[in-house]
Scaffold this active site. Structure first.
Site, PDB file in Angstrom:
ATOM      1  N   ARG A  99     103.640 103.914  87.017  1.00  0.00           N
ATOM      2  CA  ARG A  99     104.626 104.188  85.967  1.00  0.00           C
ATOM      3  C   ARG A  99     106.039 103.903  86.469  1.00  0.00           C
ATOM      4  O   ARG A  99     106.365 104.156  87.614  1.00  0.00           O
ATOM      5  CB  ARG A  99     104.502 105.644  85.518  1.00  0.00           C
ATOM      6  N   HIS A 193     110.798  90.860  78.177  1.00  0.00           N
ATOM      7  CA  HIS A 193     110.800  92.238  77.671  1.00  0.00           C
ATOM      8  C   HIS A 193     111.694  93.042  78.595  1.00  0.00           C
ATOM      9  O   HIS A 193     111.435  93.161  79.782  1.00  0.00           O
ATOM     10  CB  HIS A 193     109.377  92.808  77.698  1.00  0.00           C
ATOM     11  N   THR A 248     107.943 106.557  77.916  1.00  0.00           N
ATOM     12  CA  THR A 248     107.907 106.221  76.489  1.00  0.00           C
ATOM     13  C   THR A 248     106.440 106.105  76.094  1.00  0.00           C
ATOM     14  O   THR A 248     105.612 105.726  76.915  1.00  0.00           O
ATOM     15  CB  THR A 248     108.614 104.883  76.166  1.00  0.00           C
TER      16      THR A 248
END
EC number: 1.1.1.27
Length: 332
Positions: A99, A193, A248
């Site tokens: 993460r 992105h 998120t």
């Protein structure tokens, strides 16, 4: 002695239970589970498989979803650490990986996640050789390239979630400014992105009316309304949400289910997703970046050739060079 089931039900045929529309989600963290629930709520699959290495968490998430079966229309929800549970998937969504930490750039994550993909991808390919791969783990453009290289799949079947979410955030913020629902606010964020994404100001419109034509300074530094801030907010929003809640999940989950719907239902809608872009916009390396792609049952069947300004094209090329600089150093 006949069982209660035998007394109640008269069987007519012995069925081979092979799923027709199976979806697998690899990684049951916050993002994976948001993808899973969003897919379940949209009735896209007749079987959902979950895979992770943390077995207790995995089983708990599976059971929790199964207990909601009455309220869903997906008859089979399975899970396992072993990839045999993923067999015959039409679509495999990869959310597993290390993460992103607060303040950590998406590119920083990369080698940690490459090593994870070296285990995941061959297992997916073994059990679902004809599936489409949808990569969500960050940095998504590089990991989509990694998945493409490891899988040996044709490029149409390896898709990165890319700028689908960036564009959704952009359209939401545009809608907030204009007082119009995001569905009626059209605007595209392309390229990498994240931090170096490219907003296509010339394409922004409501009901076909170009915002740039009405307001020529749109997206420039001399714009009195500072529309550039909208894109800045898009870039910063993920970092802000991570800072506030730790990760998120909901928006990316909904965004992935949106892509899954186009694929599973062969809708041929156009989405900004990460695809192999070599040969376009002067890009000569094997890099994946988001451009508008037609998504259907075979994955990416076509892409739309967007007219970019020379500045926008230069920014896309710069992203490609940055990504390639990282990719060529990766250890497979």
């Amino acid at each position: 002695m006949a069982t209660l089931k035998d007394q109640l039900i008269h069987n007519l045929l012995k069925e081979e239970q092979t799923p027709q529309n199976k979806i697998t989600v690899v990684g049951v963290g916050a993002v994976g589970m948001a993808c899973a629930i969003s897919i379940l709520m949209k009735d896209l699959a007749d079987e959902l498989a979950l895979v992770d290495v943390i077995e207790d968490k995995l089983k708990g998430e599976m059971m929790d979803l199964q207990h909601g079966s009455l309220f869903l229309r997906t008859p089979k929800i399975v899970s396992g650490k072993d990839y045999n549970v993923t067999a015959n998937s039409k679509l495999v969504i990869i959310t597993a990986g290390a993460r992103q930490q607060e303040g950590e750039s998406r590119l920083n994550l990369v080698q940690r996640n490459v090593n994870i993909f070296k285990f995941i991808i061959p297992n997916v390919v073994k059990y679902s050789p004809n599936c489409k791969l949808l990569i969500v783990s960050n940095p998504v453009d590089i990991l989509t390239y990694v998945a493409w290289k490891i899988s040996g799949f044709p490029k149409n079947r390896v898709i990165g979630s890319g700028c689908n979410l960036d564009s959704a955030r952009f359209r939401y913020l545009m809608g907030e400014r204009l007082g119009v629902h995001p569905l009626s606010c059209h605007g595209w964020v392309l390229g990498e992105h994240g931090d170096s994404s490219v907003p296509v100001w010339s394409g922004m419109n409501v009901a076909g009316v170009s915002l740039k034509t009405l307001h020529p300074d749109l997206g420039t530094d001399k714009d009195k309304e500072q529309w550039k801030e909208v894109h800045k907010q898009v870039v910063e929003s993920a970092y802000e949400v991570i800072k506030l809640k730790g990760y998120t999940s909901w928006a990316i989950g909904l965004s992935v289910a949106d892509l899954a719907e186009s694929i599973m239902k062969n809708l041929r809608r156009v989405h900004p997703v990460s695809t192999m872009i070599k040969g376009l916009y002067g890009i000569k390396d094997d890099v994946f970046l988001s451009v508008p792609c037609i998504l259907g049952q075979n994955g990416i069947s076509d892409l739309v050739k967007v007219t970019l300004t020379s500045e926008e094209e230069a920014r896309l090329k710069k992203s490609a060079d940055t990504l390639w600089g990282i990719q060529k150093e990766l250890q497979f």
